[in-house]
Design an enzyme around this catalytic site. Sequence first.
Site, PDB file in Angstrom:
ATOM      1  N   ASP A  79       0.273  -2.256  92.239  1.00 32.64           N
ATOM      2  CA  ASP A  79       0.123  -2.137  90.787  1.00 32.64           C
ATOM      3  C   ASP A  79       0.209  -3.502  90.112  1.00 32.64           C
ATOM      4  O   ASP A  79       0.985  -3.707  89.195  1.00 32.64           O
ATOM      5  CB  ASP A  79       1.194  -1.192  90.240  1.00 32.64           C
ATOM      6  N   ASP A 106      -3.986   0.075  92.832  1.00 36.02           N
ATOM      7  CA  ASP A 106      -4.031  -0.359  91.434  1.00 36.02           C
ATOM      8  C   ASP A 106      -4.143  -1.871  91.366  1.00 36.02           C
ATOM      9  O   ASP A 106      -3.152  -2.595  91.255  1.00 36.02           O
ATOM     10  CB  ASP A 106      -2.830   0.156  90.635  1.00 36.02           C
ATOM     11  N   TYR A 147      -6.569  -3.059  86.943  1.00 31.59           N
ATOM     12  CA  TYR A 147      -6.348  -2.294  85.711  1.00 31.59           C
ATOM     13  C   TYR A 147      -7.480  -2.511  84.708  1.00 31.59           C
ATOM     14  O   TYR A 147      -7.281  -2.479  83.499  1.00 31.59           O
ATOM     15  CB  TYR A 147      -4.996  -2.635  85.093  1.00 31.59           C
ATOM     16  N   ASN A 177      -5.032   5.092  91.404  1.00 27.23           N
ATOM     17  CA  ASN A 177      -5.710   5.860  90.356  1.00 27.23           C
ATOM     18  C   ASN A 177      -6.505   4.986  89.399  1.00 27.23           C
ATOM     19  O   ASN A 177      -7.513   5.419  88.824  1.00 27.23           O
ATOM     20  CB  ASN A 177      -4.700   6.709  89.579  1.00 27.23           C
ATOM     21  N   HIS A 201      -0.863   5.356  97.793  1.00 31.97           N
ATOM     22  CA  HIS A 201      -0.582   4.956  96.413  1.00 31.97           C
ATOM     23  C   HIS A 201       0.525   5.792  95.778  1.00 31.97           C
ATOM     24  O   HIS A 201       1.459   5.247  95.184  1.00 31.97           O
ATOM     25  CB  HIS A 201      -1.835   5.031  95.549  1.00 31.97           C
ATOM     26  N   HIS A 209       5.639  10.021  87.040  1.00 27.26           N
ATOM     27  CA  HIS A 209       4.933  10.526  88.219  1.00 27.26           C
ATOM     28  C   HIS A 209       5.823  11.337  89.153  1.00 27.26           C
ATOM     29  O   HIS A 209       5.547  11.425  90.357  1.00 27.26           O
ATOM     30  CB  HIS A 209       4.279   9.373  88.985  1.00 27.26           C
ATOM     31  N   HIS A 256       2.256   3.131  92.389  1.00 26.01           N
ATOM     32  CA  HIS A 256       2.055   4.125  91.315  1.00 26.01           C
ATOM     33  C   HIS A 256       3.174   4.129  90.282  1.00 26.01           C
ATOM     34  O   HIS A 256       2.916   4.061  89.079  1.00 26.01           O
ATOM     35  CB  HIS A 256       1.889   5.510  91.932  1.00 26.01           C
ATOM     36  N   VAL A 257       4.419   4.248  90.714  1.00 21.27           N
ATOM     37  CA  VAL A 257       5.556   4.224  89.793  1.00 21.27           C
ATOM     38  C   VAL A 257       5.923   2.764  89.560  1.00 21.27           C
ATOM     39  O   VAL A 257       6.189   2.021  90.500  1.00 21.27           O
ATOM     40  CB  VAL A 257       6.762   4.982  90.381  1.00 21.27           C
ATOM     41  N   HIS A 258       6.005   2.359  88.301  1.00 21.82           N
ATOM     42  CA  HIS A 258       6.199   0.944  87.976  1.00 21.82           C
ATOM     43  C   HIS A 258       7.684   0.582  87.995  1.00 21.82           C
ATOM     44  O   HIS A 258       8.279   0.183  86.994  1.00 21.82           O
ATOM     45  CB  HIS A 258       5.568   0.621  86.619  1.00 21.82           C
TER      46      HIS A 258
END
Length: 483
Positions: free
Chosen positions: A170, A197, A200, A235, A320, A330, A357-359
């Site tokens: 990400d 990711d 962006y 995503n 991801h 999420h 995925h999870v920041h």
Amino acid sequence: MPGVTRMQSLLFLLLFTSFIFLNSVNNVNAGITSVFIRNEWPSVDIPLDNEVFAVPNGHNAPQQVHITQGDYDGKAVIISWVTADEPGPRKVQYGTSEKNYEFTADGKMTNYTFYKYNSGYIHHVFVDGLEYDTKYYYKIGTGDSTREFWFQTPPEIGPDVPYKFGIIGDLGQTYNSLSTLEHYMQSGAQTVLFVGDLAYADRYQYNDVGIRWDSWGRFVERSTAYQPWIWAAGNHEIEYMPYMDEVVPFKSYLHRYPTPHLACKSSSPMWYAIRRASAHIVVLSSYSPFVKYTPQWVWLSKELKRVDREKTPWLIVLMHVPIYNSNEAHFMEGESMRAVFEEWFIHHKVDVVFAGHVHAYERSYRISNIRYNVSSGERFPVPDKSAPVYITVGDGGNQEGLAGRFRDPQPEYSAFREASYGHSTLEIRNRTHAFYHWNRNDDGKKVATDSFVLHNQYWSSNLRRRKLKKHYLRSGLGRIASY
């Protein structure tokens, strides 16, 4: 004498009871939620006129250079780049000494449109027949626009071959992203495992989508041109945008970032596997069908059987969406993939699963939830000595910001969690153990925050105490555990 004997018995009982108590205290399965509060830099994309996005000098000079592994065993690379004005030559000159390019490889060129954006000319060149553990210099472009880089091939595959991976997810293109990238480049890691990711760019609209793919390619070139990045899609690569008449998923990603899927008999570049040094790395797609009898399911069932732990003892999975996640962001999104694949991970003794995925950052204990079904079994994850460690590193630095809300109380499966930007490294030492580090970006400073010794699931089964519960050491460098 009988009184002395009785006193000795009581003393022994007291000591034995104390030992049992202290042992249970030391082995308490208590996770930690970091109390660190980040003084966050602005989570905005760096302006396009910043020097980190500079276009290289010269007419039609190659830009956005990146390499990835090109085959199953690490003796090939795929070198990719973009020329903005015209196709230019589709070849790479390379050799084992600087300025002496003995060999040439030819490739292919592609381009695409996205709304009214026309991409540059995207080149992909497959370079094979390389020697292990060798530094190669390569040149692309012509005349004054020629650019030169180098890369190092991995050591020959073997069970005790040391190797250091970086793990990033990400990323995006903010000032926080730049901090993550710069810190990673100081780590000494030799290959990036990227868990999805990338740019962006889908946060933008119309032609700006393509423009931000280009800027990101120039942004990461300082690393991607010199060492392989092993790609997984997230995503933000889907880019399903009907309002722009763009409905083909992963269009930009698939044109720009090839993978060696054919080398491992995968039917799609979205899921594949490679072997590198002493690791067998499996890349899964969270956004492609994966239930029973789908192509990804069929491929993975065969690929896991191909793993030879005598040659590549370390089995690593990239995806991801995390399977275990205690963040409000999420939460439970990975449950469907967990239900399909978790039992396979345990049966094949996967060592570690990395996700994004999870920041935020989170690490699990060795746990599983395979005993539960809709009619019986335990409903909650339980300690499982055969399970992998699950690590979420979706903290690269993108403009969506941090996921700062963890679920309370902290679940028993969660060992350590913190909402900060950062990156990880996994340093494999031999067939039995590896060193793992998560490094926080503390407003531009690299701070080692979470560490543990990862014991190999296949080779260490008879060499260590096989319990979930841990002993912890605390030091000024962070938290060290042994798995």
